[in-house]
Motif scaffolding. Structure first.
Motif, PDB file in Angstrom:
ATOM      1  N   GLY A  68       0.999  -1.117  -0.056  1.00  0.00           N
ATOM      2  CA  GLY A  68      -0.019  -0.043   0.177  1.00  0.00           C
ATOM      3  C   GLY A  68       0.840   1.283   0.028  1.00  0.00           C
ATOM      4  O   GLY A  68       0.584   2.253  -0.736  1.00  0.00           O
ATOM      5  N   VAL A  69       2.026   1.086   0.811  1.00  0.00           N
ATOM      6  CA  VAL A  69       2.768   2.283   0.823  1.00  0.00           C
ATOM      7  C   VAL A  69       3.407   2.505  -0.681  1.00  0.00           C
ATOM      8  O   VAL A  69       3.700   3.551  -1.034  1.00  0.00           O
ATOM      9  CB  VAL A  69       4.054   2.183   1.726  1.00  0.00           C
ATOM     10  CG1 VAL A  69       4.788   3.176   1.935  1.00  0.00           C
ATOM     11  CG2 VAL A  69       3.420   2.109   3.268  1.00  0.00           C
ATOM     12  N   ALA A  71       2.542   1.492  -3.413  1.00  0.00           N
ATOM     13  CA  ALA A  71       1.362   1.974  -4.201  1.00  0.00           C
ATOM     14  C   ALA A  71       1.192   3.560  -4.390  1.00  0.00           C
ATOM     15  O   ALA A  71       0.936   4.248  -5.204  1.00  0.00           O
ATOM     16  CB  ALA A  71       0.021   1.192  -4.178  1.00  0.00           C
ATOM     17  N   ALA A  72       1.249   3.971  -3.102  1.00  0.00           N
ATOM     18  CA  ALA A  72       1.049   5.341  -2.800  1.00  0.00           C
ATOM     19  C   ALA A  72       2.463   6.131  -3.497  1.00  0.00           C
ATOM     20  O   ALA A  72       2.138   7.165  -4.099  1.00  0.00           O
ATOM     21  CB  ALA A  72       1.074   5.798  -1.473  1.00  0.00           C
ATOM     22  N   LYS A  73       3.436   5.407  -3.284  1.00  0.00           N
ATOM     23  CA  LYS A  73       4.715   6.346  -4.067  1.00  0.00           C
ATOM     24  C   LYS A  73       4.478   6.307  -5.405  1.00  0.00           C
ATOM     25  O   LYS A  73       5.166   7.310  -6.064  1.00  0.00           O
ATOM     26  CB  LYS A  73       5.788   5.413  -3.457  1.00  0.00           C
ATOM     27  CG  LYS A  73       6.458   5.640  -2.026  1.00  0.00           C
ATOM     28  CD  LYS A  73       7.816   5.235  -1.794  1.00  0.00           C
ATOM     29  CE  LYS A  73       7.768   3.753  -1.880  1.00  0.00           C
ATOM     30  NZ  LYS A  73       9.363   3.338  -1.456  1.00  0.00           N
ATOM     31  N   ASP A  75       1.808   6.043  -7.329  1.00  0.00           N
ATOM     32  CA  ASP A  75       0.866   6.702  -7.709  1.00  0.00           C
ATOM     33  C   ASP A  75       1.264   8.231  -7.827  1.00  0.00           C
ATOM     34  O   ASP A  75       0.943   9.040  -8.633  1.00  0.00           O
ATOM     35  CB  ASP A  75      -0.329   6.655  -6.685  1.00  0.00           C
ATOM     36  CG  ASP A  75      -1.382   5.489  -7.083  1.00  0.00           C
ATOM     37  OD1 ASP A  75      -0.781   4.678  -7.992  1.00  0.00           O
ATOM     38  OD2 ASP A  75      -1.895   4.894  -6.252  1.00  0.00           O
ATOM     39  N   THR A  76       1.921   8.820  -6.724  1.00  0.00           N
ATOM     40  CA  THR A  76       2.344  10.010  -6.568  1.00  0.00           C
ATOM     41  C   THR A  76       3.325  10.421  -7.899  1.00  0.00           C
ATOM     42  O   THR A  76       3.204  11.469  -8.372  1.00  0.00           O
ATOM     43  CB  THR A  76       3.519  10.303  -5.495  1.00  0.00           C
ATOM     44  OG1 THR A  76       2.384  10.097  -4.234  1.00  0.00           O
ATOM     45  CG2 THR A  76       3.744  11.515  -5.106  1.00  0.00           C
ATOM     46  N   SER A  79       1.232  10.452 -11.051  1.00  0.00           N
ATOM     47  CA  SER A  79       0.477  11.857 -11.060  1.00  0.00           C
ATOM     48  C   SER A  79       1.462  13.148 -11.551  1.00  0.00           C
ATOM     49  O   SER A  79       1.004  13.787 -12.371  1.00  0.00           O
ATOM     50  CB  SER A  79      -0.077  12.222  -9.922  1.00  0.00           C
ATOM     51  OG  SER A  79      -0.883  11.165  -9.650  1.00  0.00           O
ATOM     52  N   PHE A 128       6.663  11.682  -1.481  1.00  0.00           N
ATOM     53  CA  PHE A 128       5.673  10.726  -0.496  1.00  0.00           C
ATOM     54  C   PHE A 128       6.663  10.115   0.440  1.00  0.00           C
ATOM     55  O   PHE A 128       7.325   9.464   0.040  1.00  0.00           O
ATOM     56  CB  PHE A 128       5.081   9.463  -1.240  1.00  0.00           C
ATOM     57  CG  PHE A 128       4.107   8.917  -0.369  1.00  0.00           C
ATOM     58  CD1 PHE A 128       2.862   9.344  -0.171  1.00  0.00           C
ATOM     59  CD2 PHE A 128       4.296   7.843   0.191  1.00  0.00           C
ATOM     60  CE1 PHE A 128       1.869   8.533   0.648  1.00  0.00           C
ATOM     61  CE2 PHE A 128       3.344   6.930   0.858  1.00  0.00           C
ATOM     62  CZ  PHE A 128       2.257   7.431   1.151  1.00  0.00           C
ATOM     63  N   SER A 129       6.323  10.374   1.798  1.00  0.00           N
ATOM     64  CA  SER A 129       7.168   9.826   2.898  1.00  0.00           C
ATOM     65  C   SER A 129       8.582  10.254   2.613  1.00  0.00           C
ATOM     66  O   SER A 129       9.331   9.374   3.000  1.00  0.00           O
ATOM     67  CB  SER A 129       6.906   8.303   3.069  1.00  0.00           C
ATOM     68  OG  SER A 129       7.378   7.953   4.190  1.00  0.00           O
ATOM     69  N   THR A 225       2.829  -0.111 -11.259  1.00  0.00           N
ATOM     70  CA  THR A 225       1.303  -0.140 -10.636  1.00  0.00           C
ATOM     71  C   THR A 225       0.378  -1.307 -11.000  1.00  0.00           C
ATOM     72  O   THR A 225      -0.173  -1.808 -10.197  1.00  0.00           O
ATOM     73  CB  THR A 225       0.406   1.260 -11.344  1.00  0.00           C
ATOM     74  OG1 THR A 225       0.959   2.265 -10.827  1.00  0.00           O
ATOM     75  CG2 THR A 225      -1.118   1.210 -10.558  1.00  0.00           C
TER      76      THR A 225
END
Length: 290
Positions: A68-69, A71-73, A75-76, A79, A128-129, A225
């Motif tokens: 999940g972490v 995926a967020a990286k 996705d960021t 984008s 991200f993070s 992704t």
């Protein structure tokens, strides 16, 4: 033979009652806990397997959380890449407009300057993070945890990677200005020093080269992704399969245990009655001396 010193019938009845009570206690424990194998003494092999698999399942769950972490990286970064492509397309359209000799190239350059600033802002904000894949800096490869694997007695964590230096929009962003990377040459575009359409064509070629590289980078992020989504789905199914497998080994069959409980309770009552009868038999000897 009847003895007043030893009651053979009572001893036998007592042993039977003791055995029934032991079985009843075991069944009651299974009913209350839901486990037929709750400790090593119940079944060493099954307990060992279930303990190991439960531990692995927790690790797999942690890996799924890490996905999940990751995926967020991704996705960021995607984008940011997508937004940057839109901005570069705007720069491209401005250059096409500038090929018309009657246009005011200074005014067009003012617009391009703002678009270049936006590119730097997009890249700098794609964090991200604390990790930014759009500005390479000292980074080499971006990694995402995507699984936990046990092979024989060895365990390992698997990762998916993204080549940051190859696909980073900039090598660095200093004082809000990006340099190097895919967009380094795009940031150097300046129409105020351009006099001919051939020179503008060269700038368009520069933009096209950057767009091609960005498209490849976006595709790499898209593929990553897809892999993360597939791995997340697989991790969920694998976790469920492990839970079901462990359940077959250690969980109690509640229908079976319920039937056993009823039967053992009846046997216990009968054994108590049998013991009572055996104990009373010695008292009956007194009638022989009356």
């Amino acid at each position: 033979m009847t003895s007043i010193l030893t009651n053979f019938a009572a001893n036998s009845a007592l042993q039977t009652l003791s055995s029934i009570n032991n079985n009843l206690e075991e069944t009651q424990n299974r009913v209350s806990s839901g486990y037929k194998v709750s400790e090593a003494s119940d079944n060493v092999a099954y307990w060992s397997i279930s303990t190991t698999m439960n531990s692995d399942n927790k690790a797999l769950t942690a890996a799924a959380d890490a996905l999940g972490v990751g995926a967020a990286k991704v996705d960021t970064a995607y984008s940011a890449m997508e937004s940057a492509i839109d901005v570069v397309n705007e720069i491209k359209s401005k250059l096409v407009t500038a090929t018309e000799t009657s246009t005011d190239k200074d005014q067009i350059q003012l617009e391009i300057d703002k678009l270049q600033e936006q590119l730097s802002s997009i890249s700098q904000g794609a964090s991200f993070s604390g990790e930014n894949w759009m500005v390479s800096g000292d980074q080499t490869v971006g990694t995402v945890v995507d699984g936990f694997v046990r092979a024989d007695d060895a365990v390992s964590v698997t990762t998916a990677s993204y080549d940051i230096p190859t696909y980073a929009l900039f090598d660095s962003v200093d004082a809000g200005v990006g340099t190097g990377g895919i967009l380094g040459d795009v940031m150097d575009i300046d129409l105020t020093a351009i006099a001919t359409t051939d020179e503008i064509a060269d700038l368009l070629s520069t933009v096209e080269t950057a767009l091609a590289s960005m498209t490849i980078g976006g595709a790499a992020l898209g593929a990553l992704t897809t892999r993360i989504d597939l791995q997340t789905d697989y991790a969920g199914k694998l976790s469920d399969a492990i839970e079901e497998g462990v359940s077959r080994l250690v969980d109690a069959d509640m229908e079976e245990e319920s039937a056993k409980l009823s039967a053992l309770q009846t046997q216990q009552q009968l054994a108590i009655q049998s013991l009572s009868i055996a104990n009373s038999s010695s008292q009956n000897l007194m009638t022989l001396f009356q």
